[in-house]
Motif scaffolding. Structure first.
Motif, PDB file in Angstrom:
ATOM      1  N   LYS A   1      -2.057   0.447  -4.285  1.00 43.72           N
ATOM      2  CA  LYS A   1      -2.172  -0.765  -3.491  1.00 43.72           C
ATOM      3  C   LYS A   1      -2.309  -1.973  -4.406  1.00 43.72           C
ATOM      4  O   LYS A   1      -2.707  -1.855  -5.567  1.00 43.72           O
ATOM      5  CB  LYS A   1      -3.358  -0.675  -2.543  1.00 43.72           C
ATOM      6  CG  LYS A   1      -4.675  -0.274  -3.219  1.00 43.72           C
ATOM      7  CD  LYS A   1      -5.744   0.040  -2.200  1.00 43.72           C
ATOM      8  CE  LYS A   1      -7.013   0.578  -2.897  1.00 43.72           C
ATOM      9  NZ  LYS A   1      -8.054   0.933  -1.914  1.00 43.72           N
TER      10      LYS A   1
ATOM     11  N   TYR B   1       0.864  -1.178   0.000  1.00 47.69           N
ATOM     12  CA  TYR B   1       0.000   0.000   0.000  1.00 47.69           C
ATOM     13  C   TYR B   1       0.901   1.228   0.000  1.00 47.69           C
ATOM     14  O   TYR B   1       1.911   1.276   0.712  1.00 47.69           O
ATOM     15  CB  TYR B   1      -0.917   0.027   1.221  1.00 47.69           C
ATOM     16  CG  TYR B   1      -1.740   1.290   1.308  1.00 47.69           C
ATOM     17  CD1 TYR B   1      -2.914   1.430   0.572  1.00 47.69           C
ATOM     18  CD2 TYR B   1      -1.328   2.357   2.104  1.00 47.69           C
ATOM     19  CE1 TYR B   1      -3.663   2.596   0.631  1.00 47.69           C
ATOM     20  CE2 TYR B   1      -2.074   3.526   2.173  1.00 47.69           C
ATOM     21  CZ  TYR B   1      -3.237   3.646   1.430  1.00 47.69           C
ATOM     22  OH  TYR B   1      -3.969   4.809   1.481  1.00 47.69           O
TER      23      TYR B   1
ATOM     24  N   ASN C   1      -4.689   9.017   1.483  1.00 47.94           N
ATOM     25  CA  ASN C   1      -5.396   8.206   0.496  1.00 47.94           C
ATOM     26  C   ASN C   1      -5.923   9.053  -0.663  1.00 47.94           C
ATOM     27  O   ASN C   1      -6.889   8.705  -1.323  1.00 47.94           O
ATOM     28  CB  ASN C   1      -6.548   7.442   1.160  1.00 47.94           C
ATOM     29  CG  ASN C   1      -6.945   6.201   0.382  1.00 47.94           C
ATOM     30  OD1 ASN C   1      -6.101   5.587  -0.292  1.00 47.94           O
ATOM     31  ND2 ASN C   1      -8.200   5.819   0.454  1.00 47.94           N
TER      32      ASN C   1
END
Length: 716
Positions: A544, A497, A539
């Motif tokens: 990811k 991630y 984010n």
């Protein structure tokens, strides 16, 4: 004459009794605590068939059969010769750079322990307890083995970091000269085979490499932080101005700040976190930001699913290092047992040399007195000249024997000194003669009255070599499991991630190609580093994914060969353990027999010496009365010299075998009251050492005059 013949018959009968002693005399019954132990009077026939008995010691692991006792671990575990614990790393606390500074190991001390009141009137009066104490403090073999305890700790520190082991030398050090002793020695290869050092039987590197420690490499358990800080100023001419906004030369300044963190775990998991930062300043009109700020991060977790999976594979070096540390403790105890026994042998050799020199002095005194008397008789004409020549020849032989005995005594004194001190350059120490003050007693030992099986059980439980063999087998079992895991394909699952962000200030050179003019100020809002950093982890632009890596070695021949070899080496270790049990059983049994035979030999030699002394005394009386000749007197003197030599040799053999039994049973330290922990911490200063208490010793006795002849038969 009749009494003389009876005396000779009595001495010969004692000698024959010692030579005919049967091994069964060593099989003793348990006596009461108050009554002295007596040998069994039953007859023993070594060729008689053995009575059927149940197996009392079986080491094959066959179900349903009693097993040999487990070896007692050397205690206290993890002995340390210094206050430094090398299993613990330097900490960042209080000193951030401490882990990156070297560790200075203090140099060894060349000084000797002060002999204190042992030196009197230029002579060293040395007891056996003093010799053992000085050896524990100064002997080089023990001092070198003592450092192995700390070396094993450094291997444990490496194992905690996930690194492979370097190994520890745990073999016996036998560099002390003199007093050779018999013990079980092991080779450096698997199953105690000798380690190859060259030739056709070795590997490519010229040595035989064991499979111990092989298998999948463990994860690196120490976190690793890497960083890249870089500034670059670039001026690059352009081949095509179409892509450079009409500029023939582009100038770019780049600053890079990248960091990476990696750590492995015992489960076979690898965690990697990368954080990258770039600041670029350029005059390229196609770039909207100058300076531009770019940040990104990615966290990746990788898990071994087949090969390299689990704590057992990745933590095996820690377990092996702990076993090796216990083996090193046991090897140090074995070294102390060996060296103490060696010092005892040197001491008894010194006692023999000292008594031999005194005996040679007495022989020379007797022959000198005889030749003096012969010359007086020659002067008055009552003796033939040939008798004087004969006595003069005896004096010359005795002088030569005395010179040889003195030389041997000086050499034995030198051997004693090099075994108990470190520096022989001290003139006072090197020139002072050593006078042994202890003699061995002939009292029966409790071990002589035990059944052989009881002694064997003691040796099995106490012998450090059995303890080391068992621990080595545990390491071999760990290696077998590692190579079994190494047969599997590599299958790793991973997941990651990450995120990225962009910012900076508007490039003043940026051109709007629609208008062919620079962008108006504020067209591209400025984004500071704080906002860029926040956008990286909120984010806003995630990255990811998951995946699987697979590696399947076709045919897999290398792994198959290593796995089979690890099994073979384990079988060798099993057989070596069985061999140790057999050898120790034979050694214990033989040593118990040896003590019984040695005591009988000493008693017979003493009787023969008494007979020779009485014969010489009687012959000298006859010679004074004119009833004998010089040749007869000299012959009786030679018989006495031979008898004294036999008595000295027999006593020394008994003393050595007595100490050897303690070494085989591995109970020397307990019997003498020696603390293994104090021996591990002993230094040349002698601090913390307590003098051992050695039983079964007596003070020296002056030679007794010949006893009168006894016509009574000797008591059995």
């Amino acid at each position: 004459m009749r009494s003389k013949n009876m005396q000779g018959a009595a001495s010969i009968s004692l000698l024959l009794m010692s030579l005919c002693t049967q091994p069964g005399w060593s099989q003793q019954t348990q006596s009461s605590p108050t009554a002295p132990a007596q040998p069994q009077q039953t007859e023993s026939n070594p060729t008689a068939p053995a009575a059927p008995q149940a197996v009392v010691n079986d080491t094959t692991g066959t179900p349903g059969l009693p097993q040999a006792p487990q070896p007692k671990p050397t205690e206290p575990l993890f002995m340390r010769p210094t206050s430094v614990d090398y299993t613990k790393p330097k900490s960042h606390i209080w000193n951030p750079i401490a882990p990156y500074t070297p560790t200075n190991v203090p140099t060894f001390q060349m000084g000797n322990t002060s002999i204190g009141n042992l030196l009197k009137d230029g002579k060293i009066y040395l007891s056996l307890a003093d010799a053992v104490t000085l050896a524990l403090q100064n002997n080089y073999d023990i001092a070198i083995a003592r450092i192995n305890l700390d070396i094993a700790d450094t291997d444990l520190l490496r194992a905690k970091a996930g690194s492979s082991l370097r190994g520890v030398s745990t073999g016996l050090l036998t560099n002390t000269i003199g007093g050779t002793t018999t013990t079980i020695t092991t080779g450096g290869g698997p199953g105690a085979t000798s380690a190859g050092v060259g030739g056709g039987g070795t590997g490519v590197g010229g040595i035989v490499v064991s499979t111990n420690g092989g298998g999948p490499l463990p994860e690196n358990l120490d976190p690793v932080l890497t960083g890249q800080l870089e500034y670059e100023a670039s001026t690059a001419p352009q081949l095509n101005t179409l892509f450079s906004g009409g500029l023939n030369v582009l100038t770019t300044d780049t600053a890079t700040y990248n960091f990476n963190y990696a750590q492995g775990f015992l489960t076979g998991t690898q965690l990697t976190v990368g954080f990258n930062n770039t600041r670029v300043t350029t005059d390229n009109p196609f770039s909207n930001f100058s300076p531009s700020l770019t940040t990104s991060f990615r966290a990746t977790a990788t898990q071994h699913l087949l090969q390299g999976f689990g704590w057992g594979v990745n933590g095996r070096f820690i377990v092996q290092a702990k076993n090796d540390r216990r083996i090193t403790d046991s090897a140090f105890r074995q070294q102390v047992l060996y060296t103490v026994n060696q010092v005892e042998n040197i001491y008894w050799a010194l006692v023999s040399a000292y008594e031999d020199e005194q005996a040679k002095e007495r022989q020379l005194t007797q022959s000198t007195q005889l030749t003096s008397d012969n010359r007086k008789q020659l002067e008055i004409g009552t003796l033939a000249p040939l008798d004087v020549v004969n006595s003069d020849s005896a004096v010359a032989s005795d002088k030569q024997a005395l010179v040889a005995s003195k030389t041997n005594l000086e050499y034995q004194q030198l051997l004693m000194k090099q075994a108990i001190v470190r520096n022989l350059n001290d003139p006072q120490l090197s020139q002072a003669p050593v006078i042994p003050t202890d003699r061995v007693a002939l009292d029966r030992l409790p071990e002589e009255d035990l059944q052989v099986e009881d002694l064997v059980k003691q040796a099995y439980a106490n012998n450090p070599q059995i303890e080391q063999a068992v621990l080595n087998m545990k390491n071999n079992e760990i290696t077998i499991k590692a190579f079994k895991n190494g047969l599997l394909p590599i299958l790793d699952a991973y997941a990651f991630y990450g995120g990225s962000a962009l910012g900076g200030a508007q490039n003043p050179s940026a051109i709007d190609f629609n208008t062919n003019k620079p962008y108006p100020p504020g067209t591209f809002p400025s984004v500071g580093y704080g906002d860029v950093f926040q956008n990286t982890f909120n984010n806003n632009a995630p990255d990811k994914g998951v995946g699987v890596n697979m590696t399947i070695p076709l045919r897999n021949r290398t792994a198959q060969a290593d796995q089979a070899r690890s099994q073979m080496e384990y079988r060798q270790s099993q057989m070596r353990l069985q061999q140790l049990y057999t050898v120790i059983r034979i050694q214990v049994t033989n040593q118990q027999y040896a003590l019984t035979n040695d005591r009988a030999q000493v008693q017979a030699a003493q009787a023969a010496r008494d007979f020779a002394g009485q014969s010489l005394d009687a012959e000298q009386k006859k010679y004074r009365l004119g009833a004998s000749t010089t040749a007869n007197v000299l012959q009786q003197a030679r018989n006495l010299a031979t008898a004294e030599n036999n008595s000295i040799s027999a006593t020394a053999a008994y003393a050595r075998d007595r100490a050897q039994l303690f070494q085989i049973l591995a109970n020397t330290l307990e019997r003498y009251g020696i603390s293994i922990e104090s021996a591990a911490q002993a230094v040349a200063g002698g601090a913390g050492m307590q003098a051992p208490v050695i039983p079964g010793l007596t003070a020296p006795k002056a030679p007794e005059a010949p006893k009168p002849i006894d016509v009574a038969p000797p008591q059995q």
